[in-house]
Design a protein around this motif. Structure first.
Motif, PDB file in Angstrom:
ATOM      1  N   GLY A  45      -2.350   2.689   0.901  1.00  0.00           N
ATOM      2  CA  GLY A  45      -1.986   3.400  -0.319  1.00  0.00           C
ATOM      3  C   GLY A  45      -2.384   4.867  -0.241  1.00  0.00           C
ATOM      4  N   VAL A  57      -2.306  -5.585  -6.252  1.00  0.00           N
ATOM      5  CA  VAL A  57      -3.542  -6.050  -5.599  1.00  0.00           C
ATOM      6  C   VAL A  57      -3.616  -7.579  -5.613  1.00  0.00           C
ATOM      7  N   LEU A 101      -0.331  -1.799 -10.746  1.00  0.00           N
ATOM      8  CA  LEU A 101      -1.451  -1.773  -9.804  1.00  0.00           C
ATOM      9  C   LEU A 101      -2.135  -3.133  -9.725  1.00  0.00           C
ATOM     10  N   GLY A 155       0.815  -1.210   0.000  1.00  0.00           N
ATOM     11  CA  GLY A 155       0.000   0.000   0.000  1.00  0.00           C
ATOM     12  C   GLY A 155       0.849   1.260   0.000  1.00  0.00           C
ATOM     13  N   ILE A 174       0.872   1.231  -4.234  1.00  0.00           N
ATOM     14  CA  ILE A 174      -0.307   2.020  -4.617  1.00  0.00           C
ATOM     15  C   ILE A 174      -0.095   3.503  -4.323  1.00  0.00           C
ATOM     16  N   CYS A 203      -4.569  -2.642   2.171  1.00  0.00           N
ATOM     17  CA  CYS A 203      -3.574  -2.192   1.202  1.00  0.00           C
ATOM     18  C   CYS A 203      -4.008  -0.879   0.567  1.00  0.00           C
ATOM     19  N   ILE A 204      -5.283  -0.796   0.197  1.00  0.00           N
ATOM     20  CA  ILE A 204      -5.805   0.435  -0.406  1.00  0.00           C
ATOM     21  C   ILE A 204      -5.766   1.581   0.600  1.00  0.00           C
TER      22      ILE A 204
END
Length: 540
Positions: free
Chosen positions: A421, A401, A397, A213, A217, A417-418
């Motif tokens: 990010g 993921v 990306l 992340g 991201i 993770c998002i």
């Protein structure tokens, strides 16, 4: 000596197993290729590929990650020289002389001398690592919990003080990492900490989710806002190998850079950035043509690249022997070892000799493979730089993921993770260094565990930290470093103007890792210096 040679022989027997040789080859190749992508750098590369190691054998997994590390250091120099787009903070110094050489039509020799210097510097560092690691591991076996607590705390503070950017922001980032690390169940009482009633958080936040992340991201989001690199123009490489005059001018620079890089690499917070700056400065003082530095001095380029790669190899010394990662990349490799249920430290050489000696031996093999890859295939690597960043970003990306999900088949990890990010994007936007964050996340549990043990041993008295020689020496060393940095910062602040190296020297107080992004946005503004006439110098 005999023990070391026997250990190396065993390590080579592990490294030369067909599957491990394949992992080393994959590591150095992938590291080189991903290092080519401006804006990623070795930290993001390791973070993105960390999930791939989860189901591998421990020795092969760490060999591959180590190969990715020093492979990305090789690859990251190509965009720094050709596009003036440093992939990480340490490559900023590479642009000082590498890019002017490329503008003068000497991109081939510039890339060639970096490959040769990196190989020699890495090899010298690995030899030093081979002979120092067993002795340090033996000494480390007598280190107690108070010593480990102070050692880990010193490592974190050193990174904050001699690392990147603002000292206050670095300490804040490290503190945030420690806070994230304590989320979950208390290891002693099993009480929930910072879970806010969420069952998924009771098992803690997985390192893969945090790393991918922040460095994957978050980096893509940051680069998307600043503008992706447009791709290399029609740069043509003629001669790749440096001339005899280049070699004569650079050989002592390579030797000095190897020694400087080795010793700075084992210091917490040292790493490639500091070793590059110091080696560049030392070489400028030794040079008979110091005014040429910043305008295409091949010995300056050789020194900084050699020191950078030497430090990336010697940095494994404190990780393998003390269990303390000295920089963000090694913190991620530390996490990879934990994923394999292996705890780095003094007992690693006895409990997992295949990992300890196998990784060291694989570095010899990996450096040779990198030299064989980089000299004949530089032309191919340059062609890959013609792929625009906007094409690479979606691919990266998707890989990020998918990798996070594959570790535990958990959508919650993908969500985390998002979230991280977004956190990484905002931290980068406000010029926070992400390195102290991930180091705080890794070292947080170590600090907590050894602090609690120390309090039990001393019946709650802090005097235990002042009654042992190791903590006293470490705290005295930290005090000296802090005082020196304060004095140096004041001295530098009084200078109204700076040239290339003076600006780099000031970076000892902190090279902004956002420098890569700033350089990237500058290049985005002109939409690619590589499309200009090679005879035209780019404005500073």
């Amino acid at each position: 000596m005999t023990e070391t040679l026997n250990g190396l022989a065993y390590g080579f027997s592990v490294a030369f197993q067909p599957e491990n040789l394949l992992f080393v080859l994959i590591g150095v190749t992938v590291g080189t290729l991903i290092g080519l992508i401006p804006g990623l750098g070795p930290v993001a590369t390791i973070a993105l590929l960390l999930p791939l190691t989860f189901n591998l054998e421990p020795a092969g997994a760490i060999m591959m990650l180590a190969g990715i590390y020093y492979g990305s250091m090789y690859g990251g120099r190509i965009p720094a020289i050709l596009l003036r787009l440093p992939g990480d903070a340490s490559a900023v110094v590479t642009t000082f002389d590498g890019y002017p050489l490329a503008q003068q039509g000497r991109a081939g020799p510039a890339l060639g001398i970096t490959a040769i210097g990196s190989f020699l510097g890495g090899t010298i560092a690995i030899i030093g690592l081979s002979f120092l690691a067993p002795s340090l591991a033996t000494v480390a076996g007598s280190i107690a919990s108070p010593d480990m607590f102070v050692l880990a705390a010193m490592g974190l503070l050193m990174i904050a003080f001699i690392g990147s950017g603002s000292k206050v922001k670095a300490l804040v980032a490290a503190a945030l990492g420690i806070i994230v690390a304590v989320v979950g169940l208390d290891p002693n009482t099993a009480d929930a900490r910072l879970t806010f009633g969420n069952f998924e958080l009771t098992s803690g936040i997985h390192i893969v989710a945090v790393a991918v992340g922040l460095f994957g991201i978050g980096e893509i989001m940051f680069n998307a806002e600043k503008g992706f690199y447009a791709g290399l123009g029609k740069t043509v490489l003629t001669r790749v190998l440096p001339t005899k005059a280049d070699w004569v001018m650079s050989r002592m620079a390579i030797l000095r850079g190897s020694v400087i890089g080795f010793f700075i690499g084992i210091i917490p917070g040292g790493g490639g950035t500091i070793s590059s700056v110091v080696a560049y400065g030392v070489e400028r003082r030794f040079s008979k043509q110091p005014k040429k530095f910043g305008k295409g001095a091949i010995d300056g380029l050789a020194a900084t690249e050699t020191a950078d790669n030497a430090s990336s190899n010697s940095a494994f010394l404190p990780l393998l022997t003390l269990g303390v990662p000295p920089n963000p990349v090694l913190a991620l490799i530390f996490g990879a070892l934990l994923l394999q249920n292996i705890t780095p430290g003094p007992q690693l050489v006895n409990e997992h000799p295949d990992v300890f000696w196998g990784v060291i031996a694989s570095m010899y093999v990996g450096n040779v493979l990198l030299l064989l890859l980089n000299l004949p295939l530089i032309g191919l690597f340059v062609k890959l730089l013609r792929i625009p960043g906007r094409v690479m970003a979606p691919i990266i990306l998707m890989v990020a993921v998918a990798g996070v999900y594959s570790v535990r088949n958990s959508m919650f990890d993908v969500l985390m993770c998002i979230v991280f990010g977004i956190v990484g994007y905002f931290l980068r936007t406000f010029n926070f260094d992400l390195g102290p964050f991930i180091l705080g996340f890794i070292l947080g549990p170590i600090l907590e565990d050894h602090f609690r043990r120390s309090m039990v041993l001393s019946d709650g008295s802090f005097a235990i930290f002042f009654s042992r020689p190791v903590p006293l020496v470490l705290m005295a060393l930290l005090l000296v470093v802090v005082v020196w940095i304060v004095i140096d910062s004041r001295r530098q602040s009084r200078r109204p103007t700076m040239d290339h190296f003076q600006e780099a020297e000031r970076s000892l107080g902190g090279i902004d890792t956002g420098a890569a992004a700033k350089q990237g946005s500058r290049a985005a503004a002109v939409r690619d210096d590589g499309n200009r006439d090679p005879g035209t110098r780019s404005p500073e």
